[in-house]
Motif scaffolding. Sequence first.
Motif, PDB file in Angstrom:
ATOM      1  N   TYR A  28     -50.247  32.978  37.367  1.00  0.00           N
ATOM      2  CA  TYR A  28     -50.057  31.896  37.898  1.00  0.00           C
ATOM      3  C   TYR A  28     -51.247  32.207  38.944  1.00  0.00           C
ATOM      4  O   TYR A  28     -51.554  32.899  39.922  1.00  0.00           O
ATOM      5  N   CYS A  98     -50.449  26.302  38.978  1.00  0.00           N
ATOM      6  CA  CYS A  98     -51.196  26.579  37.981  1.00  0.00           C
ATOM      7  C   CYS A  98     -50.551  27.482  36.348  1.00  0.00           C
ATOM      8  O   CYS A  98     -50.735  28.898  36.995  1.00  0.00           O
ATOM      9  N   GLU A 100     -52.347  29.934  34.165  1.00  0.00           N
ATOM     10  CA  GLU A 100     -53.222  29.829  33.308  1.00  0.00           C
ATOM     11  C   GLU A 100     -53.094  30.197  31.587  1.00  0.00           C
ATOM     12  O   GLU A 100     -52.718  30.817  31.090  1.00  0.00           O
ATOM     13  N   ARG A 110     -55.594  25.520  31.750  1.00  0.00           N
ATOM     14  CA  ARG A 110     -54.548  26.285  32.664  1.00  0.00           C
ATOM     15  C   ARG A 110     -53.901  24.527  32.931  1.00  0.00           C
ATOM     16  O   ARG A 110     -54.405  23.962  32.405  1.00  0.00           O
TER      17      ARG A 110
END
Length: 122
Positions: A28, A98, A100, A110
Amino acid sequence: MGKIILENIKLFGFHGCMPEEAYVGSYYTINLEIELDFYKASINDDLSKTINYVDLYRIIKEEMAINSKLLEHLAQRIIQRIKKYRTDLIKHTKIKICKENPPLQSSVDRVCIFLEDKNIIN
């Protein structure tokens, strides 16, 4: 008025609604922006008059270690902890989280959520 911004914090976590996300995990990227008045800190060179970004990072890291189904829930938890930490200084908080390489059936770099909170102090 000023801002403290932590950009591109990269952490590993186990967040998501799909069963495999609970044991495979994902990377993340987190971006945090805190708006506050740190005039006194800037004049007096006094850390107690601002927010320590080391503490902000610690809060994010601790909350990332607690599994959530929704990134929205994770973001809300982070904001609430930060508000409790220094509610007297914070005017506005923004967070972007986000995931990934999300487990989708196509190529997506993402998936991100963005949450902001204005601290209304009466």
